[in-house]
Write an enzyme that holds these catalytic residues in place. Sequence first.
Site, PDB file in Angstrom:
ATOM      1  CD  GLU A  93      -1.188  -7.838  -2.071  1.00 17.01           C
ATOM      2  OE1 GLU A  93      -0.639  -8.861  -2.504  1.00 17.01           O
ATOM      3  OE2 GLU A  93      -1.267  -7.568  -0.858  1.00 17.01           O
ATOM      4  CB  VAL A 142      -0.969  -0.008   1.197  1.00 15.70           C
ATOM      5  CG1 VAL A 142      -1.630   1.348   1.382  1.00 15.70           C
ATOM      6  CG2 VAL A 142      -2.040  -1.057   0.968  1.00 15.70           C
ATOM      7  CB  CYS A 174      -6.595  -7.520   3.203  1.00 18.30           C
ATOM      8  SG  CYS A 174      -5.147  -6.444   3.318  1.00 18.30           S
ATOM      9  CG  PHE A 200     -11.479   0.966  -0.541  1.00 20.33           C
ATOM     10  CD1 PHE A 200     -12.189   0.143   0.333  1.00 20.33           C
ATOM     11  CD2 PHE A 200     -11.495   2.326  -0.309  1.00 20.33           C
ATOM     12  CE1 PHE A 200     -12.895   0.675   1.419  1.00 20.33           C
ATOM     13  CE2 PHE A 200     -12.200   2.878   0.764  1.00 20.33           C
ATOM     14  CZ  PHE A 200     -12.902   2.045   1.632  1.00 20.33           C
ATOM     15  CG  LEU A 245     -20.704 -12.994  -8.072  1.00 21.71           C
ATOM     16  CD1 LEU A 245     -21.907 -12.723  -8.971  1.00 21.71           C
ATOM     17  CD2 LEU A 245     -21.160 -13.691  -6.787  1.00 21.71           C
TER      18      LEU A 245
END
Length: 431
Positions: free
Chosen positions: A156, A12, A261, A153, A251
């Site tokens: 990776e 991040v 995370c 938000f 999905l």
Amino acid sequence: MRQICVIGVGYVGLVTGACFADLGNRVIAIDINEERIKNLKKGVMPIYEPGLEELVERNIHAGRLVFTTSYAEALKGAEFAFIAVGTPSGDNGEADLKYVEAAAKSIAQNMTAPLIIINKSTVPIGTGDWVADIVTGAQLQPVPFSVVSCPEFLREGVAIADFMNPHRTVIGSLHRDAAEKVAQLHLPLRAPILITDLRTAEMIKYASNAFLATKISFINEVADICEALGADVKEVATGMGYDKRIGAAMLDAGLGWGGSCFPKDVKALAFMAEEKGIEPRILNTVTKANYDRRGKVVRQVEEMAGGLKGKTIGLLGLAFKPNTDDMREAASIDIARGFLEAGAKVRAYDPVAMDNARHLLPAVTLMEDPYKLAEGCDALVVVTEWNEFKNLDLAKVRDAMKTPILFDGRNIYEPAEMRTLGFTYRGIGRQ
Ligand code: NAD
Ligand code: UGA
């Protein structure tokens, strides 16, 4: 030109620093890991993230991005300080805040001018207030500051594109002025900006990750039902995804979610709920359902191969998702250990995560390419859906194997094609 300090040069922090520099700000990034900083100064990245090396190099050369291990240097002249250090799971699932605490103390001891301290790390609700107390308590002389929450938000593997094109920017603070200044900083990203209080901003991050993890666990349960009832989960997901209230993302049924995370954040949210006497029934089930998938694949391959003792199993992919070298909470770890415990020999190939995997899975033999991996295997398991696996010469793979058993844990192949090629094939939630 605004001056920004970024604390922590991991996934991040480094992306945040490089992107803000690319947007024309002057960024000084600091890390306590001297090796990382020494390498970054030479243009060597501490992590694999597509496009990051070019972005970092470009901004170093433009004089907008500088690396240091000195907090005094990093904070000199900075208007904003982003905390982007790790918040791993503690022993009981709570977020361990030792790195945040250390960063807050170092900021306090080295700031000499008014500063907006922005928490980008994912932190438990109430951490912003706690950081403010730490800074006040550790300051050597009183210097004004505000604490703002601005959760990240990005994903990776597509981190730069995600940072530059966020769906929203969430800003939480009790100080309207500071929140407005942080909002200004984010205006070039042209995303909707939600300004709220500190605790609500911190909660938005946990609720978002927990919801996405729930969505994946949901489709995985649907996949199991599809498999039993003769439906195809890929088409079910497509059909569901057209509904804008559901959305097509997250999905993809498979071996479940891993990474740095989702696992820790779902656990940390459940921990916070329990501390307040709220039973997190959904969160607990979502986590359990996710981890059960890792044992299930071992049993399914055992069934396909007629036992595992003495068999050789090849894992295609180790990273927790494609386009990253991150092995934190990767499904491959539990899956490899499951096969080993059942008496199989395990080998694996991953395009970039093998260096990070080596010490985690010392009993797994790492191979130099997918074809070498396949040689003599009793079964292959697709664990990570790297693009390079989608276009393999599968006839060559089949011929190299001892028995052509293919368990496609990420549904990257078509069942009918695989069977025509002579594989004993099984996907997730498909016939
Ligand atoms: P990371 O482990 O990759 O990097 C953290 C960095 O912080 C390391 O380089 C470490 O040396 C450094 N550090 C630790 N203590 C320090 C200190 N006191 N001063 C300076 N540097 C220090 O972590 P990450 O994956 O980048 O995650 C950081 C935070 O962002 C976490 O809270 C995570 O939940 C959150 N987050 C991560 C992602 C992601 O995709 N990885 C996405 C969104 C949010
Ligand atoms: C996730 C979130 O998507 C980011 O918004 C968030 O910022 C980040 O966590 C974080 O807080 O660190 P990331 O973990 O990088 O990002 O990757 P995802 O693409 O979300 O995948 C997470 C896991 O879910 C992977 O193991 C992946 O294989 C799995 N997954 C994802 C599925 O099984 N199915 C899907 O449809 C999507």
